[in-house]
Design an enzyme around this catalytic site. Structure first.
Site, PDB file in Angstrom:
ATOM      1  N   GLY A  38      -1.272 -14.629   1.905  1.00 54.09           N
ATOM      2  CA  GLY A  38      -0.997 -14.047   0.595  1.00 54.09           C
ATOM      3  C   GLY A  38       0.429 -13.575   0.464  1.00 54.09           C
ATOM      4  O   GLY A  38       0.701 -12.490  -0.051  1.00 54.09           O
ATOM      5  N   ALA A  39       1.370 -14.409   0.925  1.00 56.54           N
ATOM      6  CA  ALA A  39       2.762 -13.949   1.059  1.00 56.54           C
ATOM      7  C   ALA A  39       3.721 -14.590   0.060  1.00 56.54           C
ATOM      8  O   ALA A  39       4.930 -14.585   0.297  1.00 56.54           O
ATOM      9  CB  ALA A  39       3.249 -14.211   2.486  1.00 56.54           C
ATOM     10  N   GLY A  56       4.270 -10.084  -4.318  1.00 58.41           N
ATOM     11  CA  GLY A  56       3.833  -8.741  -4.021  1.00 58.41           C
ATOM     12  C   GLY A  56       4.192  -8.263  -2.635  1.00 58.41           C
ATOM     13  O   GLY A  56       5.227  -8.618  -2.065  1.00 58.41           O
ATOM     14  N   ILE A  57       3.304  -7.426  -2.062  1.00 59.45           N
ATOM     15  CA  ILE A  57       3.600  -6.819  -0.769  1.00 59.45           C
ATOM     16  C   ILE A  57       3.644  -7.855   0.345  1.00 59.45           C
ATOM     17  O   ILE A  57       4.349  -7.679   1.337  1.00 59.45           O
ATOM     18  CB  ILE A  57       2.620  -5.685  -0.420  1.00 59.45           C
ATOM     19  CG1 ILE A  57       1.196  -6.210  -0.249  1.00 59.45           C
ATOM     20  CG2 ILE A  57       2.676  -4.591  -1.464  1.00 59.45           C
ATOM     21  CD1 ILE A  57       0.221  -5.155   0.261  1.00 59.45           C
ATOM     22  N   GLY A  58       2.903  -8.943   0.193  1.00 52.41           N
ATOM     23  CA  GLY A  58       2.935  -9.986   1.209  1.00 52.41           C
ATOM     24  C   GLY A  58       4.303 -10.632   1.318  1.00 52.41           C
ATOM     25  O   GLY A  58       4.820 -10.839   2.425  1.00 52.41           O
ATOM     26  N   SER A 100      -7.841  -1.008   1.641  1.00 52.95           N
ATOM     27  CA  SER A 100      -7.523  -0.184   0.479  1.00 52.95           C
ATOM     28  C   SER A 100      -8.327   1.103   0.545  1.00 52.95           C
ATOM     29  O   SER A 100      -9.433   1.129   1.108  1.00 52.95           O
ATOM     30  CB  SER A 100      -7.868  -0.936  -0.808  1.00 52.95           C
ATOM     31  OG  SER A 100      -7.856  -0.067  -1.922  1.00 52.95           O
ATOM     32  N   TYR A 137     -15.366  -5.249  -4.955  1.00 50.18           N
ATOM     33  CA  TYR A 137     -14.056  -5.044  -4.337  1.00 50.18           C
ATOM     34  C   TYR A 137     -14.107  -3.932  -3.292  1.00 50.18           C
ATOM     35  O   TYR A 137     -13.606  -4.097  -2.164  1.00 50.18           O
ATOM     36  CB  TYR A 137     -13.024  -4.708  -5.413  1.00 50.18           C
ATOM     37  CG  TYR A 137     -11.628  -4.525  -4.859  1.00 50.18           C
ATOM     38  CD1 TYR A 137     -10.861  -5.623  -4.471  1.00 50.18           C
ATOM     39  CD2 TYR A 137     -11.070  -3.252  -4.712  1.00 50.18           C
ATOM     40  CE1 TYR A 137      -9.588  -5.455  -3.944  1.00 50.18           C
ATOM     41  CE2 TYR A 137      -9.799  -3.078  -4.183  1.00 50.18           C
ATOM     42  CZ  TYR A 137      -9.060  -4.190  -3.810  1.00 50.18           C
ATOM     43  OH  TYR A 137      -7.801  -4.026  -3.278  1.00 50.18           O
TER      44      TYR A 137
END
Length: 293
Positions: A17-18, A21-23, A145, A170
């Protein structure tokens, strides 16, 4: 004992997931520290573009693999492709995930949130575990999370077939991330491979924008008050790069500090039950590359 010699220079890092965003920020910062980074995401064009961008800005070795991590075949493909190109792995960051307001089903017949947010972490880690063991000291970092505090693993309806709520699914998946981390840490005790989970904060990324209806409309407004990806990536970068967490395993972090996770997350019987179910759902046909430590 803190291993002061830990450095990311020339270490192999895989992060899912890069491409945003944060990835993406995490991949960039680890590459800037000299790591050989491989990014994984579904869109090949985005993967190529982000890898080229990070490579040009850092001068680091940056590779990419395009795979759909919401389906078992995609996870197997990603693991096999990484193994074909590499014989070592020092840091695995399971970061890919999403929120789905409406219930979706994958090609495997699994509810999308549970499949992408948990089964992906589980199967990819197991498929690469022998490389991590051979590369020890090594680190597994699972992005969870604080939503997990409200999560419950509903073993009677884990796929939300009888009753579905996007937030319930989630928070359940994020609790599964933490429980998986704790189970994994116990199994890896004494091997030199650590496993930790983290809360990045609510970050202004593409999170939730894949949804239609009120969720898709509401998310851009909520993101006005969210953290920037650069801030959200700090704990992932810390757990991957800091000598201070060498040997630290089976913990939950936020803001680069350890903190207690939910009471439910420490239920060892539930952790083992979740592990057994995850094996049943993912390891149905293809044996793992090597046995568990």
């Amino acid at each position: 004992m803190v291993e002061r010699a830990w450095t990311l220079k020339d270490k192999a890092v895989l992060i899912t997931g890069a491409t945003n965003g944060i990835g993406k920020v995490t991949a960039h910062r680890l590459a800037a520290q000299g790591a050989h980074v491989t990014i994984v995401s579904r869109n090949a064009e985005k993967c190529r573009a982000v890898a080229d961008e990070i490579r040009s800005q850092t001068g680091a070795v940056v590779d990419w693999i395009a795979a759909d991590l919401s389906v078992l075949a995609g996870i197997e493909e990603a693991a096999a492709e990484y193994r074909a190109r590499n014989d070592r792995l020092h840091v695995l960051i399971n970061n890919a995930g999403a929120f789905f307001a409406e219930r979706l089903v994958t090609a495997d017949g699994y509810e999308m949130t549970f499949a992408l947010n948990h089964l992906n972490y589980f199967l990819l880690t197991l498929r690469l575990r022998d490389l991590l063991l051979a590369s020890a000291p090594a680190r597994i970092i699972n992005v969870s999370s604080d939503a997990h505090y409200g999560g419950v693993i509903d073993f009677d309806d884990i796929m939300g077939e009888r009753k579905y709520s996007g937030w319930r699914a989630y928070s359940q998946s994020k609790l599964a991330n933490v429980m998986f981390t704790y189970s994994l840490a116990r199994q890896l005790d004494g091997t030199g491979v650590t496993a930790n989970a983290l809360h990045p904060g609510f970050v202004a990324t593409g999170f939730g924008r894949n949804n239609s209806g009120w969720v898709g409309l509401f998310m851009p407004i909520v993101h006005l008050f969210a953290l920037k990806p650069e801030k959200g990536a700090e704990t992932s970068v810390y757990l991957a790069s800091s000598p201070a967490v060498s040997g630290v395993s089976g913990k939950y972090f936020a803001n680069c500090r350890e903190k207690p996770s939910s009471k439910r997350s420490y239920d060892v019987a539930a952790q083992e039950k979740l592990w057994a179910l995850s094996e049943q759902l993912t390891l149905k046909t293809v044996p793992a590359p090597s046995s568990a430590p």
